[in-house]
Structure formats: structure tokens, C-alpha cells
Design a protein around this motif. Structure first.
Motif, mmCIF file in Angstrom:
data_model
loop_
_atom_site.group_PDB
_atom_site.id
_atom_site.type_symbol
_atom_site.label_atom_id
_atom_site.label_comp_id
_atom_site.label_asym_id
_atom_site.label_seq_id
_atom_site.Cartn_x
_atom_site.Cartn_y
_atom_site.Cartn_z
ATOM 1 N N LEU A 1 0.836 -1.193 0.000
ATOM 2 C CA LEU A 1 0.000 0.000 0.000
ATOM 3 C C LEU A 1 0.873 1.246 0.000
ATOM 4 O O LEU A 1 1.953 1.269 0.605
ATOM 5 C CB LEU A 1 -0.905 0.029 1.237
ATOM 6 N N ASP A 2 0.404 2.284 -0.694
ATOM 7 C CA ASP A 2 1.105 3.565 -0.659
ATOM 8 C C ASP A 2 0.084 4.692 -0.672
ATOM 9 O O ASP A 2 -0.873 4.683 -1.445
ATOM 10 C CB ASP A 2 2.069 3.694 -1.846
ATOM 11 N N PHE A 3 0.306 5.658 0.206
ATOM 12 C CA PHE A 3 -0.572 6.819 0.312
ATOM 13 C C PHE A 3 0.279 8.079 0.315
ATOM 14 O O PHE A 3 1.251 8.172 1.077
ATOM 15 C CB PHE A 3 -1.397 6.769 1.598
ATOM 16 N N MET B 1 3.661 5.770 3.635
ATOM 17 C CA MET B 1 2.798 6.918 3.904
ATOM 18 C C MET B 1 3.641 8.188 3.862
ATOM 19 O O MET B 1 4.561 8.350 4.664
ATOM 20 C CB MET B 1 2.131 6.794 5.275
ATOM 21 N N SER B 2 3.314 9.072 2.924
ATOM 22 C CA SER B 2 4.056 10.321 2.777
ATOM 23 C C SER B 2 3.064 11.472 2.717
ATOM 24 O O SER B 2 2.315 11.607 1.746
ATOM 25 C CB SER B 2 4.915 10.276 1.506
ATOM 26 N N THR C 1 -4.579 7.376 13.620
ATOM 27 C CA THR C 1 -5.501 6.271 13.343
ATOM 28 C C THR C 1 -5.022 5.426 12.172
ATOM 29 O O THR C 1 -5.083 4.183 12.208
ATOM 30 C CB THR C 1 -6.907 6.820 13.046
ATOM 31 N N TRP C 2 -4.537 6.073 11.129
ATOM 32 C CA TRP C 2 -4.059 5.345 9.946
ATOM 33 C C TRP C 2 -2.860 4.462 10.293
ATOM 34 O O TRP C 2 -2.781 3.311 9.882
ATOM 35 C CB TRP C 2 -3.687 6.319 8.844
ATOM 36 N N THR D 1 7.147 2.863 5.911
ATOM 37 C CA THR D 1 7.787 4.156 5.701
ATOM 38 C C THR D 1 6.793 5.253 6.065
ATOM 39 O O THR D 1 5.705 5.333 5.501
ATOM 40 C CB THR D 1 8.221 4.331 4.232
ATOM 41 N N LEU D 2 7.179 6.096 7.014
ATOM 42 C CA LEU D 2 6.324 7.198 7.460
ATOM 43 C C LEU D 2 7.071 8.501 7.268
ATOM 44 O O LEU D 2 8.127 8.727 7.882
ATOM 45 C CB LEU D 2 5.952 7.027 8.938
ATOM 46 N N HIS D 3 6.524 9.355 6.405
ATOM 47 C CA HIS D 3 7.115 10.681 6.197
ATOM 48 C C HIS D 3 6.048 11.728 6.465
ATOM 49 O O HIS D 3 4.978 11.725 5.855
ATOM 50 C CB HIS D 3 7.650 10.848 4.782
ATOM 51 N N CYS D 4 6.336 12.626 7.388
ATOM 52 C CA CYS D 4 5.393 13.670 7.778
ATOM 53 C C CYS D 4 6.100 15.007 7.610
ATOM 54 O O CYS D 4 6.819 15.453 8.493
ATOM 55 C CB CYS D 4 4.953 13.442 9.221
ATOM 56 N N GLY D 5 5.911 15.648 6.457
ATOM 57 C CA GLY D 5 6.617 16.887 6.154
ATOM 58 C C GLY D 5 5.753 18.108 6.308
ATOM 59 O O GLY D 5 5.755 18.991 5.448
#
Length: 472
Positions: A63-65, A111-112, A124-125, A138-142
Motif C-alpha cells: 500500500l502507498d498513500f 505513507m508520505s 488512526t491510519w 515508511t512514514l514521512h510527515c513533512g
């Protein structure tokens, strides 16, 4: 003749072929594997094909978001209400995908996010993905804000993760129990740690960790303590005051800093490849057993280290690459001293060239070149390949080339990558006026032999078989 066969316009008969949807007849697990190769949005869109495909996308293991598309949308449409509607639609889409996925196993999830709109749903996600036995996350929160976001504590007690990447506006506040029994690769970038103990505890919870990348760690970290017995590859880019590294099985080290911190390290004899910047003499001694070394520094700081009488002997070093950012004017004495300390060197690479190419007052910064009093043993006995990038053709550069060709007794190849004028239009005219490129090539080659007569010139070349290669 079979009268049931259809007739073509030209009178020929052809056999009717029954067109069968063979793909739809494949087993669910095969179709799920196929859909895993598609971006998540495209996999979900296959629901419109037929009833057979309505829920097949939920079998995808990857999955990719990403909401980066919203940035381009905002450039085109400044209406905030429209952007809000688009973002809510995106949130509903992610909610729907995770809901219908129904807890099925996830192999990879990327998740980016860069929009503030998703902040309320982020926790939640992440939690929903963690319930699906994810292996690579992979979690990227920019977010363009000063806010940092808490990660679910469930993340830090995970029995399935093998690969974890965290970057951006996250705060690492660990629970009492932390455990990553399967984690082999960890990347942490631009995150905030609440204290020194948090980073150390995080690493100690990874008994099989092999690859660690850390960069721009924020928060209350004063000491970077990396003690991982299983670690094989370490890349760290931080300006933390003190770095302690205890990695007895390390094979690859990459350290980059604007200002060199204090190092306390233990690599033993396992280290093979090192790429270090802002070096100090202690670190050089710790990595003196490497076979391949990349040094990144400005020439003044590196010169201070090389001139230190405690400089180690790199007895195993086979390849040396210099990424030296020359000062104005640079004093090119670094390489001969390094060659003296590298008795078995075979490959020498000048990745940043030999001159400073800053254009100032109709001139370029050159360097002061003085031939060493003695020829380093590695140059006369072992050095086989020299590669020079950003070669302009100034007299000082030609002197260096002549020195290597004159002293390199076993030299087999010299590769010269010419400075590409077209990439620097501001320098183009002035550079062409100072350096005639064809003449430069001719001068270098004449150090080998006269191309027209084939006669050896008066210039003394130690290795007559050395091949000189020019590339753009």
C-alpha cells in the motif's frame, strides 16, 4: 465447406475465436499479487471492471498513500474551500482502503504526507496499518509547522517489522516496553527525541539490526550513543556534541557533519568501507584498517589532520577518494601526505577536481602546488589508476598530472573528466579565454609521446603503457 464459418469482406473464411477473459479466471491470491505491483490508487480503481474485481484489490500486500498531489493542486487553484474538499475526499479514500483491507497482511506500506489536513487522521491510519502484520513501513510527515506528532505506542512493540523509516514531524517518546525482534533496517530523519535515553533504548530493542541511517535528529539529544553488536552498515549525519559508536561487526561507515563532534568508537577489524567528513585524528585512527576510504572536508581542516604526527598508516587501503572543498587559494599538499600514509594504494580519485572554480574578478582560484621531496611508495609501487574530475587545464593541474605520470611506475590508467563549460554559462567566456581545450589535451598527451612521430619526448614517464583517457 462448413457453412457456419463467417465470411470476410474479401470472400475468405476465418475461424471464429472465442475471446476469454483469462486473467479474471486466475486464483485470488495470484490476482492479489499482480495488483500489488500497481500503485494503490490504480489497484482500487479495478473495482469498476466487474463484480469479480470488486474486492480483489483488498488482497494487495503493498500500500502507498501520498498527498503530495495536493501541493500541485493548490498552485493551480488558490481556493481554500476547494482544497479542503479535495483533502476530505483523500481522507475518505484512505479510510476506505484501510477499512476494506480488513486486517489482511501488509508487506509494505509507504505513507508520505505534507498537508496539515491529514494530521487529525495520521495516528488512526498508522495504528490500522500496524494491525496488519506490516513488514516494511515508511512514514514521512513533512508538515510545514512546528508541531510534532505522537506515534502509536503499538509501533514500538512490533514482531513483524523488518524495515522501518521515520522522517519529519514525529516525536519519539517511548513506552516502558520496546521490542523489535525482527527489525534489520532503521532510518530516522528529522525526528525529535525527548532525551538521550530514548535513542539508546530504541537501538537496544533491535537485537538483529544490520543497517542504521540517522540524520538531523532534533530534541534533547546531547550524546548519540550507537551500541549495536549486530550492525553492519551505519550512516549518520548529525551535529550532536558527542558520538559514541560501539559496533564490533560494522563493515560500512558513513559520517557527515558540518562540525566534527567528539568521537568514541569501536569498529575492530571488520570495517571495510568508510566515508567520513569533518574528520579528526581519533576517527582516522579508528578507521585505519579500511580498504576503501572517502574523505569529505575542506582542505584546511584536512591539512591540519594530515600534518598531525599521529596520522595512522592505512596499510589495507586500496581505494582513496577525495571530495575536498578547496579554500581560496588552496594549498595542495594533502594528497602526497596521504599517499605516504597509504603504502598499498591502488586507486586514487579526485572527485571535486584540483582547482576552485569560483569565478571572481575575471579570474579563478588556483592552488599552490609544490612537488614533495620524495616519491611516496604507493605511487611508485602500487598505484594503478588515477581519476580526476572537473579538470580545467590550468598550469598547476598540468603540473600535478605530469608529476603522477612521471612517478607512477606501475600506473595503468589515468582518467581525466573535463570541466563541462555548458553547465556553467557564467564562467564559459572567461574560461575559454584562459584555457584552450584542444591545447590542454595535446599537452597532457605529449607527456606520453609525440602523437605525430611516435617518438618518446624528453619528459620522463615511468610507465610507458599508461593509458590517458579524456571524457566530458
Amino acid at each position: 465447406m462448413d457453412m457456419n464459418l463467417p465470411v470476410a469482406k474479401d470472400g475468405r473464411y476465418f475461424e471464429c475465436v472465442d475471446i476469454i477473459d483469462r486473467i479474471s479466471k486466475l486464483p485470488d491470491e495470484v490476482l492479489g499479487k499482480i495488483l500489488s505491483y500497481l500503485p494503490t490508487k490504480q489497484a482500487v480503481s479495478t473495482t469498476i471492471l466487474s463484480k469479480r474485481w470488486e474486492h480483489l484489490w483488498t488482497l494487495t500486500s503493498d500500500l502507498d498513500f501520498s498527498d503530495t498531489w495536493l501541493l500541485f493542486y493548490r498552485y493551480k487553484n488558490a481556493n481554500e474551500n476547494d482544497c479542503t474538499i479535495k483533502m476530505r475526499s483523500f481522507q475518505d479514500y484512505v479510510d476506505r482502503v484501510l477499512f476494506y483491507h480488513g486486517g489482511s497482511n501488509i508487506r509494505t506500506c509507504d505513507m508520505s504526507f505534507r498537508s496539515k489536513y491529514v494530521a487529525s487522521s495520521l495516528y488512526t491510519w498508522i495504528f490500522a496499518v500496524l494491525t496488519c502484520n506490516v513488514q516494511q513501513l515508511t512514514l514521512h510527515c513533512g508538515f510545514l509547522s512546528c508541531w510534532y506528532y505522537q506515534l502509536p505506542w503499538r509501533l514500538f512493540s512490533n514482531n513483524t517489522l523488518v524495515d522501518l523509516s521515520l522522517s519529519g514531524n514525529f516525536v519519539i517518546d517511548l513506552p516502558t516496553y520496546v521490542c523489535f525482534p525482527c527489525l534489520k533496517l532503521l532510518r530516522i530523519e528529522m525526528t525529535m527525541f525527548v532525551d538521550d535515553d530514548s535513542f539508546e533504548r530504541l537501538l537496544s530493542s533491535c537485537p538483529v539490526l544490520e543497517d542504521l541511517f540517522s540524520q538531523n535528529l532534533d530534541g534533547c539529544l546531547q550524546i548519540l550513543n550507537i551500541s549495536v553488536p549486530s550492525l553492519k552498515r551505519l550512516c549518520t549525519y548529525t551535529n550532536i556534541f558527542q558520538t559514541k559508536i560501539n559496533t564490533p561487526c560494522l563493515e560500512y561507515l558513513e559520517i557527515g557533519n558540518d562540525d566534527a563532534p567528539s568521537y568514541l568508537v569501536n569498529f575492530t577489524s571488520s570495517l571495510v568501507h568508510a566515508n567520513v567528513g569533518a574528520v579528526d585524528i581519533y576517527l582516522l585512527n579508528a578507521i585505519s584498517q579500511v580498504e576503501c576510504l572517502i574523505l569529505t572536508a575542506n582542505d584546511m581542516s584536512l591539512q591540519d589532520i594530515i600534518d598531525d604526527p599521529a596520522i595512522p598508516i592505512f596499510k589495507n587501503l586500496k581505494t582513496l577518494k577525495l571530495l575536498v572543498h578547496w579554500s581560496s587559494p588552496p594549498d595542495w599538499k594533502v594528497s602526497p601526505n596521504l599517499l605516504d600514509s597509504s603504502p598499498n594504494l591502488q586507486v586514487l580519485i579526485f572527485s571535486e577536481g584540483l582547482v576552485t572554480l569560483t569565478f571572481d574578478d575575471d579570474d579563478f582560484h588556483h592552488f599552490n602546488w609544490q612537488r614533495p621531496e620524495s616519491v611516496p611508495g604507493s605511487l611508485s609501487i602500487h598505484l594503478k589508476t588515477i581519476e580526476i574530475f572537473e579538470f580545467v587545464g590550468f598550469p598547476e593541474e598540468l603540473d600535478v598530472v605530469e608529476y603522477f605520470l612521471e612517478c607512477g611506475e606501475v600506473l595503468e590508467k589515468m582518467i581525466i573528466h573535463r570541466f563541462v563549460l555548458s553547465k556553467h554559462p557564467a564562467m564559459n567566456t572567461a574560461m575559454e579565454a584562459k584555457v584552450k581545450r584542444d591545447k590542454v589535451i595535446s599537452e597532457v598527451l605529449s607527456m606520453r609521446r609525440n602523437c605525430s612521430t611516435g617518438e618518446v619526448m624528453s619528459f620522463k614517464r615511468s610507465s610507458s603503457s599508461c593509458e590517458v583517457i579524456f571524457t566530458d
